[in-house]
Design an enzyme around this catalytic site. Structure first.
Site, PDB file in Angstrom:
ATOM      1  N   TYR A 178     -58.422 -55.846  41.616  1.00  0.00           N
ATOM      2  CA  TYR A 178     -59.161 -56.926  42.273  1.00  0.00           C
ATOM      3  C   TYR A 178     -58.458 -58.257  42.086  1.00  0.00           C
ATOM      4  O   TYR A 178     -57.618 -58.421  41.193  1.00  0.00           O
ATOM      5  CB  TYR A 178     -60.611 -56.994  41.787  1.00  0.00           C
ATOM      6  CG  TYR A 178     -60.815 -57.582  40.404  1.00  0.00           C
ATOM      7  CD1 TYR A 178     -61.063 -58.952  40.240  1.00  0.00           C
ATOM      8  CD2 TYR A 178     -60.789 -56.781  39.268  1.00  0.00           C
ATOM      9  CE1 TYR A 178     -61.271 -59.493  38.982  1.00  0.00           C
ATOM     10  CE2 TYR A 178     -61.000 -57.317  38.012  1.00  0.00           C
ATOM     11  CZ  TYR A 178     -61.242 -58.677  37.871  1.00  0.00           C
ATOM     12  OH  TYR A 178     -61.443 -59.213  36.625  1.00  0.00           O
ATOM     13  N   CYS A 179     -58.808 -59.212  42.950  1.00  0.00           N
ATOM     14  CA  CYS A 179     -58.276 -60.572  42.813  1.00  0.00           C
ATOM     15  C   CYS A 179     -59.396 -61.567  43.085  1.00  0.00           C
ATOM     16  O   CYS A 179     -60.462 -61.470  42.475  1.00  0.00           O
ATOM     17  CB  CYS A 179     -57.032 -60.789  43.661  1.00  0.00           C
ATOM     18  SG  CYS A 179     -57.169 -60.338  45.403  1.00  0.00           S
ATOM     19  N   ARG A 180     -59.198 -62.501  43.996  1.00  0.00           N
ATOM     20  CA  ARG A 180     -60.178 -63.578  44.161  1.00  0.00           C
ATOM     21  C   ARG A 180     -61.376 -63.195  45.010  1.00  0.00           C
ATOM     22  O   ARG A 180     -62.403 -63.868  44.964  1.00  0.00           O
ATOM     23  CB  ARG A 180     -59.491 -64.804  44.782  1.00  0.00           C
ATOM     24  CG  ARG A 180     -58.583 -65.535  43.822  1.00  0.00           C
ATOM     25  CD  ARG A 180     -57.865 -66.688  44.510  1.00  0.00           C
ATOM     26  NE  ARG A 180     -57.057 -67.448  43.552  1.00  0.00           N
ATOM     27  CZ  ARG A 180     -56.087 -68.272  43.902  1.00  0.00           C
ATOM     28  NH1 ARG A 180     -55.807 -68.438  45.193  1.00  0.00           N
ATOM     29  NH2 ARG A 180     -55.410 -68.921  42.983  1.00  0.00           N
ATOM     30  N   CYS A 184     -58.513 -62.322  49.610  1.00  0.00           N
ATOM     31  CA  CYS A 184     -57.337 -62.443  48.749  1.00  0.00           C
ATOM     32  C   CYS A 184     -56.425 -61.245  48.997  1.00  0.00           C
ATOM     33  O   CYS A 184     -56.857 -60.101  48.895  1.00  0.00           O
ATOM     34  CB  CYS A 184     -57.751 -62.525  47.284  1.00  0.00           C
ATOM     35  SG  CYS A 184     -56.359 -62.678  46.149  1.00  0.00           S
TER      36      CYS A 184
END
Length: 216
Positions: A178-180, A184
């Site tokens: 996962y990221c933002r 993202c």
């Protein structure tokens, strides 16, 4: 003040908020601030905008009540004014995704649903955890954003450090990256790289802000 005049003044204040939101760079600033507070220089580096432009956008956002700031020594730190701003961003995103054909086409083309890159949801992740299914949760955001808050048991490997960190990952466990948040691209980039190296990897549709919002 008449009822009509009062109503006009109220809607003028609403218009100030909508005007502040009506610029892509300001929305990107808000997107970064959903991850945690930042100073002007950090936003400048993360978004590739000039310091002057970042400062100008922040003043517009502050005048509209969308961000707040505090002083820490020589630095001025900015943050979302409160959780309602995050909810406003989510609502804006939902309207655009359901009503704008161009938005739908961009999501279809670049986020690649119904492929090996199709994301899993937070709900699916929780189901995996309840079923005691082993997996590694990989956060590919910058270190400062991870330090400000992250999903439980996640490990942090910023996207630019991933190639030299592959040996530290357990190839026997699926990787959930996962990221933002939904827009993202780092998680998709990471999953593509991991799949190419033989890892079992999926990206998480949501990010830390979405997870945090569900904790309330």
């Amino acid at each position: 003040m008449t009822a009509i005049t009062l109503k006009q003044h109220l809607f003028e204040q609403l218009a100030q908020v909508s005007k502040a939101l009506g610029q892509a760079n300001r929305l990107m600033i808000l997107d970064v601030l959903t991850q945690g507070e930042c100073d002007v220089d950090t936003l400048h580096r993360k978004l590739g905008l000039s310091i002057a432009n970042v400062s100008k956008h922040l003043q517009t956002l502050k005048q509209a009540g969308l961000v707040k700031n505090r002083r820490e020594g020589q630095r001025i730190i900015y943050a979302l004014s409160d959780a309602s701003v995050y909810r406003l961003i989510v609502s804006l995103r939902e309207v655009a995704e359901t009503q704008l054909e161009v938005m739908q086409a961009l999501l279809q083309e670049h986020l690649k649903p119904q492929t090996p890159l199709e994301p899993i949801s937070l709900q699916a992740l929780k189901k995996m955890a309840r079923g005691q299914q082993a997996f590694t949760l990989l956060d590919v955001r910058p270190e400062d954003e991870f330090a400000a808050g992250h999903l439980p048991n996640a490990i942090n490997v910023p996207i630019e450090q991933l190639p030299q960190s592959l040996s530290e990952l357990n190839p026997a466990q699926p990787l959930i990256v996962y990221c933002r948040g939904p827009y993202c691209m780092w998680s998709q980039e990471a999953v593509e790289a991991l799949l190419a190296q033989g890892f079992d990897a999926k990206r998480l549709l949501e990010g830390y802000p979405e997870w945090q919002a569900q904790q309330g």
